[in-house]
Scaffold this active site. Structure first.
Site, PDB file in Angstrom:
ATOM      1  N   GLU A   1      54.295  75.790  14.397  1.00 36.74           N
ATOM      2  CA  GLU A   1      53.047  75.645  13.368  1.00 36.74           C
ATOM      3  C   GLU A   1      51.640  75.910  14.156  1.00 36.74           C
ATOM      4  O   GLU A   1      52.352  75.761  15.054  1.00 36.74           O
ATOM      5  CB  GLU A   1      52.338  74.174  12.985  1.00 36.74           C
ATOM      6  CG  GLU A   1      54.048  73.987  11.714  1.00 36.74           C
ATOM      7  CD  GLU A   1      53.185  72.158  10.606  1.00 36.74           C
ATOM      8  OE1 GLU A   1      52.133  71.816  11.008  1.00 36.74           O
ATOM      9  OE2 GLU A   1      53.775  72.490   9.909  1.00 36.74           O
TER      10      GLU A   1
ATOM     11  N   HIS B   1      40.804  71.247   6.845  1.00 38.48           N
ATOM     12  CA  HIS B   1      41.618  71.942   7.089  1.00 38.48           C
ATOM     13  C   HIS B   1      41.466  72.922   6.468  1.00 38.48           C
ATOM     14  O   HIS B   1      40.794  72.998   5.678  1.00 38.48           O
ATOM     15  CB  HIS B   1      43.123  71.847   6.371  1.00 38.48           C
ATOM     16  CG  HIS B   1      44.361  71.890   6.532  1.00 38.48           C
ATOM     17  ND1 HIS B   1      44.900  73.367   5.851  1.00 38.48           N
ATOM     18  CD2 HIS B   1      45.471  71.735   7.329  1.00 38.48           C
ATOM     19  CE1 HIS B   1      46.191  74.070   5.962  1.00 38.48           C
ATOM     20  NE2 HIS B   1      46.501  72.559   7.062  1.00 38.48           N
TER      21      HIS B   1
ATOM     22  N   ARG C   1      43.586  74.509  14.030  1.00 38.86           N
ATOM     23  CA  ARG C   1      42.268  74.569  12.798  1.00 38.86           C
ATOM     24  C   ARG C   1      41.224  74.980  12.831  1.00 38.86           C
ATOM     25  O   ARG C   1      40.945  75.361  11.933  1.00 38.86           O
ATOM     26  CB  ARG C   1      42.396  73.019  12.413  1.00 38.86           C
ATOM     27  CG  ARG C   1      44.398  72.697  11.753  1.00 38.86           C
ATOM     28  CD  ARG C   1      44.881  71.611  11.210  1.00 38.86           C
ATOM     29  NE  ARG C   1      45.747  71.326  10.589  1.00 38.86           N
ATOM     30  CZ  ARG C   1      46.871  70.892  10.490  1.00 38.86           C
ATOM     31  NH1 ARG C   1      46.345  69.171   9.994  1.00 38.86           N
ATOM     32  NH2 ARG C   1      47.907  70.843  10.130  1.00 38.86           N
TER      33      ARG C   1
ATOM     34  N   ARG D   1      43.220  67.362  15.952  1.00 38.04           N
ATOM     35  CA  ARG D   1      44.213  67.441  15.533  1.00 38.04           C
ATOM     36  C   ARG D   1      45.301  68.009  15.330  1.00 38.04           C
ATOM     37  O   ARG D   1      45.062  69.164  15.215  1.00 38.04           O
ATOM     38  CB  ARG D   1      44.696  66.198  14.534  1.00 38.04           C
ATOM     39  CG  ARG D   1      46.185  65.812  14.593  1.00 38.04           C
ATOM     40  CD  ARG D   1      46.647  65.217  12.977  1.00 38.04           C
ATOM     41  NE  ARG D   1      45.845  65.847  11.848  1.00 38.04           N
ATOM     42  CZ  ARG D   1      46.969  66.029  10.868  1.00 38.04           C
ATOM     43  NH1 ARG D   1      47.904  66.028  11.082  1.00 38.04           N
ATOM     44  NH2 ARG D   1      46.652  67.220  10.103  1.00 38.04           N
TER      45      ARG D   1
ATOM     46  N   HIS E   1      40.341  66.838   5.708  1.00 40.55           N
ATOM     47  CA  HIS E   1      41.691  66.787   5.708  1.00 40.55           C
ATOM     48  C   HIS E   1      42.207  65.226   6.375  1.00 40.55           C
ATOM     49  O   HIS E   1      43.186  64.849   6.170  1.00 40.55           O
ATOM     50  CB  HIS E   1      42.148  67.716   6.425  1.00 40.55           C
ATOM     51  CG  HIS E   1      43.956  67.627   6.802  1.00 40.55           C
ATOM     52  ND1 HIS E   1      44.648  67.603   4.789  1.00 40.55           N
ATOM     53  CD2 HIS E   1      44.811  67.929   7.391  1.00 40.55           C
ATOM     54  CE1 HIS E   1      45.847  67.643   5.736  1.00 40.55           C
ATOM     55  NE2 HIS E   1      46.084  68.069   6.349  1.00 40.55           N
TER      56      HIS E   1
HETATM   57  C1  LIG Z   1      47.838  67.217   2.160  1.00 43.29           C
HETATM   58  C2  LIG Z   1      48.131  66.400   3.257  1.00 43.29           C
HETATM   59  C3  LIG Z   1      49.169  67.193   4.197  1.00 43.29           C
HETATM   60  C4  LIG Z   1      49.315  66.416   5.145  1.00 43.29           C
HETATM   61  N1  LIG Z   1      50.472  66.992   5.854  1.00 43.29           N
HETATM   62  C5  LIG Z   1      50.929  66.902   7.103  1.00 43.29           C
HETATM   63  C6  LIG Z   1      51.853  67.280   7.589  1.00 43.29           C
HETATM   64  O1  LIG Z   1      53.112  67.804   7.228  1.00 43.29           O
HETATM   65  N2  LIG Z   1      52.065  66.114   9.315  1.00 43.29           N
HETATM   66  C7  LIG Z   1      51.643  65.180   9.539  1.00 43.29           C
HETATM   67  O2  LIG Z   1      51.685  64.873  10.834  1.00 43.29           O
HETATM   68  N3  LIG Z   1      50.283  64.798   8.689  1.00 43.29           N
HETATM   69  C8  LIG Z   1      50.153  65.776   7.362  1.00 43.29           C
HETATM   70  N4  LIG Z   1      48.861  64.865   7.231  1.00 43.29           N
HETATM   71  C9  LIG Z   1      48.445  63.529   7.462  1.00 43.29           C
HETATM   72  C10 LIG Z   1      49.079  62.427   7.032  1.00 43.29           C
HETATM   73  O3  LIG Z   1      50.020  62.787   5.778  1.00 43.29           O
HETATM   74  C11 LIG Z   1      47.959  61.602   7.448  1.00 43.29           C
HETATM   75  O4  LIG Z   1      47.701  60.747   8.450  1.00 43.29           O
HETATM   76  C12 LIG Z   1      49.593  59.344   7.262  1.00 43.29           C
HETATM   77  O5  LIG Z   1      50.376  59.982   5.879  1.00 43.29           O
HETATM   78  C13 LIG Z   1      48.495  58.483   7.320  1.00 43.29           C
HETATM   79  O6  LIG Z   1      49.734  57.838   6.824  1.00 43.29           O
HETATM   80  P1  LIG Z   1      49.155  56.379   6.401  1.00 43.29           P
HETATM   81  O7  LIG Z   1      50.339  55.366   6.655  1.00 43.29           O
HETATM   82  O8  LIG Z   1      48.316  56.413   8.114  1.00 43.29           O
HETATM   83  O9  LIG Z   1      48.360  56.232   5.346  1.00 43.29           O
HETATM   84  P2  LIG Z   1      48.523  57.040   4.200  1.00 43.29           P
HETATM   85  O10 LIG Z   1      49.792  57.090   3.828  1.00 43.29           O
HETATM   86  O11 LIG Z   1      46.715  57.431   3.408  1.00 43.29           O
HETATM   87  O12 LIG Z   1      48.880  55.557   2.979  1.00 43.29           O
HETATM   88  C14 LIG Z   1      47.413  54.459   3.398  1.00 43.29           C
HETATM   89  C15 LIG Z   1      47.760  53.547   2.090  1.00 43.29           C
HETATM   90  O13 LIG Z   1      46.709  52.424   2.336  1.00 43.29           O
HETATM   91  C16 LIG Z   1      46.490  52.033   1.076  1.00 43.29           C
HETATM   92  N5  LIG Z   1      45.224  50.755   1.077  1.00 43.29           N
HETATM   93  C17 LIG Z   1      43.770  52.066   1.357  1.00 43.29           C
HETATM   94  N6  LIG Z   1      42.519  51.527   1.370  1.00 43.29           N
HETATM   95  C18 LIG Z   1      43.018  50.273   0.833  1.00 43.29           C
HETATM   96  C19 LIG Z   1      43.323  49.170   0.989  1.00 43.29           C
HETATM   97  N7  LIG Z   1      41.826  47.907   0.158  1.00 43.29           N
HETATM   98  N8  LIG Z   1      43.756  47.397   0.098  1.00 43.29           N
HETATM   99  C20 LIG Z   1      44.870  48.237  -0.167  1.00 43.29           C
HETATM  100  N9  LIG Z   1      45.458  48.913   0.209  1.00 43.29           N
HETATM  101  C21 LIG Z   1      44.760  50.036   0.935  1.00 43.29           C
HETATM  102  C22 LIG Z   1      46.549  52.974   0.174  1.00 43.29           C
HETATM  103  O14 LIG Z   1      46.521  52.611  -1.101  1.00 43.29           O
HETATM  104  C23 LIG Z   1      48.418  53.747   0.898  1.00 43.29           C
HETATM  105  O15 LIG Z   1      48.661  53.219   0.428  1.00 43.29           O
HETATM  106  C24 LIG Z   1      49.102  65.619   6.412  1.00 43.29           C
HETATM  107  C25 LIG Z   1      47.783  64.934   4.983  1.00 43.29           C
HETATM  108  C26 LIG Z   1      47.832  65.198   3.726  1.00 43.29           C
HETATM  109  C27 LIG Z   1      46.562  64.551   2.840  1.00 43.29           C
END
Ligand SMILES: Cc1cc2nc3c(=O)[nH]c(=O)nc-3n(C[C@H](O)[C@H](O)[C@H](O)COP(=O)(O)OP(=O)(O)OC[C@H]3O[C@@H](n4cnc5c(N)ncnc54)[C@H](O)[C@@H]3O)c2cc1C
Length: 512
Positions: A117, A233, A279, A375, A340
């Site tokens: 990447e 992004h 990016r 990032r 993003h």
């Molecule tokens: C389209 C896309 C593609 C991506 N591709 C990549 C990739 O290829 N490689 C990579 O490393 N990263 C990638 N990323 C970034 C990566 O996916 C995220 O940074 C990572 O998944 C974040 O994980 P997390 O568990 O911190 O948050 P999330 O997976 O967003 O989970 C957050 C959780 O918190 C909950 N929540 C939020 N507020 C509250 C509240 N007030 N009360 C209760 N629950 C709440 C939400 O409902 C959710 O369940 C991508 C992101 C996107 C959007």
């Protein structure tokens, strides 16, 4: 899942059910009962949509030190080197944990398949289900989390943190199924609430990504860092009538080329890495090309990709494009930048501790400092599990003393809800988008300071309008103060990098 009527007093409360929340819950269950609150259904999260994969230095020619070099370079001088070292050196072991929890990474001829990447010097991106890495991780972790020691309450919105004697001791929440107010207490609360792409009109993030965790932590008194750094992004599908959808960098990694309205492959004019430049460079180049042509998109041309079956390598993107009437083997894909990833967030130390005792954060809500101003692709999924593991180790065997913080500048943004999600999104896209300038940000901040809506109902929408207003004010305040350009945070009125402020972090906490 039926809602339990009584809960054992949890040892750990986790907010969020993306990769960081579920990983922490799985690791922490050996310490005692774990309660996970999540505001939508379990799989509504950024994680589910991750495509490209997860970066780990496991290839025969690779080494954690090489990933560290790439991470520091991408971060434009603002990476916290110690935190990035932890990320790069502990990553391979966390891949092993994910495999143990059932994540089946793609393989090629018996070896794990490693993609390349943007801005990575090596092929080191593990993926699953082709470009459905996030969905594969989310499915595996939620299956593993059906465990008697983990209780997951979905459709439960955390609305504030309970503090007593300067320590976080629980969470206030709304059960969105019947609008009832709830309160949960535990000695350890972990924020895993993800990012805030919904602050902007164009985003790759799903609608749960409203930055709640950062607002909750700020309101409770925790320090917030690097809040002005948001990554855009470069290539989200921009097609009238089609929902937002990311076209992963991995497609350019396989050889796709960006072309402007005249059909010219323009990226080599902007950076020696061409289509695989960092990016922020690619996003700004696209904006310049769109502006020059008066267009709302550029094109991604996949016809030069050799020896790769696009339908097999990118099944998610292929299907999405196909359903939108685009055959990516032959047709150009219209793309434009979109919000993003949040590099800033709740300030944590190397063990996921915030500056408030009892409160930890990991994943996109946290600011460990590993991303600096930009990032590196696929480092974020790895960050969630590397620091998620450290949070649980810290809960199991606490270090002496809690990080005091104190660096944070007290700031008291006006309290009051934004009139609507759309009002926030269009203001932020104009004032704090890919290119920012002082006038635009000052006007945006004045509007945001005038928002004085009250919490009129215990609904998710009402709470989100309040959290989004807090973040808008914080982000614009921080961005206005930096009269320089770094990585993803670019000011058209101050395009130069100002070395005097190199390594200077802006840290805020709530004050009068
Ligand atoms: C389209 C896309 C593609 C991506 N591709 C990549 C990739 O290829 N490689 C990579 O490393 N990263 C990638 N990323 C970034 C990566 O996916 C995220 O940074 C990572 O998944 C974040 O994980 P997390 O568990 O911190 O948050 P999330 O997976 O967003 O989970 C957050 C959780 O918190 C909950 N929540 C939020 N507020 C509250 C509240 N007030 N009360 C209760 N629950 C709440 C939400 O409902 C959710 O369940 C991508 C992101 C996107 C959007």
């Amino acid at each position: 899942m039926p809602r339990p009527t009584a809960l054992a007093e949890p040892h750990v409360i986790v907010l969020g059910s993306g990769i960081s929340g579920l990983f922490v819950a799985l690791e922490a269950r050996k310490l005692g009962p774990v309660l996970v609150l999540t505001k939508g259904s379990i799989d509504e999260c950024n994680t589910r949509w991750a495509q490209g994969g997860i970066a780990a230095a496991i290839g025969p020619l690779d080494a954690p030190s090489l990933l560290l070099e790439d991470t520091i370079k991408a971060g434009a001088g603002l990476v916290d080197e110690e935190a990035a070292r932890v990320l790069c050196f502990e990553g391979p072991a966390r891949v092993g944990d994910l495999v143990r929890y059932g994540v089946a990474f793609d393989s090629l001829e018996g070896e794990v398949a490693l993609g390349r990447e943007a801005a990575h010097s090596q092929a080191r991106i593990l993926h699953a289900g082709g470009d459905r890495t996030g969905a594969a991780i989310e499915t595996a972790l939620s299956a593993a989390a059906t465990d008697p020691s983990i209780t997951i309450l979905d459709h439960t919105l955390a609305t504030s943190l309970i503090t007593e004697g300067g320590r976080v001791v629980g969470v206030r929440a709304v059960n969105l199924l019947d609008s009832s107010a709830e309160e949960y207490r535990a000695p350890h609360v972990v924020l895993a609430t993800g990012g805030a792409g919904q602050l902007f009109s164009h985003t790759t993030n799903p609608d749960v990504a409203t930055g709640d965790g950062i607002a909750l932590a700020f309101e409770a008194g925790a320090e917030i860092a690097d809040i002005e750094f948001y990554q855009f992004h470069p290539t989200a599908l921009r097609l009238a009538g089609a929902p937002p959808f990311l076209i992963s960098e991995a497609v350019r990694g396989e050889g796709a080329t960006l072309r402007n309205a005249a059909g010219e492959a323009f990226m080599t004019r902007y950076d020696e890495l061409g289509d695989l430049a960092p990016r922020d460079v690619v996003a700004r180049a696209i904006v310049a090309e769109m502006r020059g042509a008066g267009a709302d998109h550029v094109s991604l041309d996949c016809t030069g990709i050799d020896g790769v079956d696009l339908q097999v390598r990118f099944p998610g993107i292929w299907t999405f494009c196909h359903d939108a009437g685009i055959d990516m083997r032959h047709d150009p894909i219209p793309v434009a930048p979109a919000a993003h990833y949040f590099m800033g967030g709740v300030r944590t130390d190397l063990y996921g501790r915030t500056t408030l005792p009892g409160l930890y954060a990991c994943g996109e809500v946290a600011c460990t400092g590993v991303h600096g101003a930009n990032r590196l692709a696929s480092n974020s999924l790895m960050e969630t599990v590397v620091f998620g593991k450290r949070v649980v180790e810290e809960i199991a065997t606490p270090r002496r003393g809690w990080p005091a913080g104190g660096e944070g500048e007290p700031i008291a943004p006006r309290v009051g809800a934004a009139p609507s999600h759309e009002a926030v999104q269009s203001l932020m896209w104009r004032a704090a988008g890919i290119e920012r300038d002082g006038d635009g940000m000052r006007k945006g901040l004045a509007i945001a300071q005038s928002w004085d809506g009250t919490l009129d109902a215990p609904t998710r929408e009402a709470h989100e309008r309040r959290q989004m207003a807090i973040l808008t004010r914080l982000m614009l305040t921080a961005a206005l103060r930096r009269e320089e350009s770094w990585g993803a945070r670019y000011r058209s009125d101050f395009p130069e990098t100002d070395d005097q402020h190199l390594k200077h972090r802006q840290v805020f906490r709530r004050g009068e």
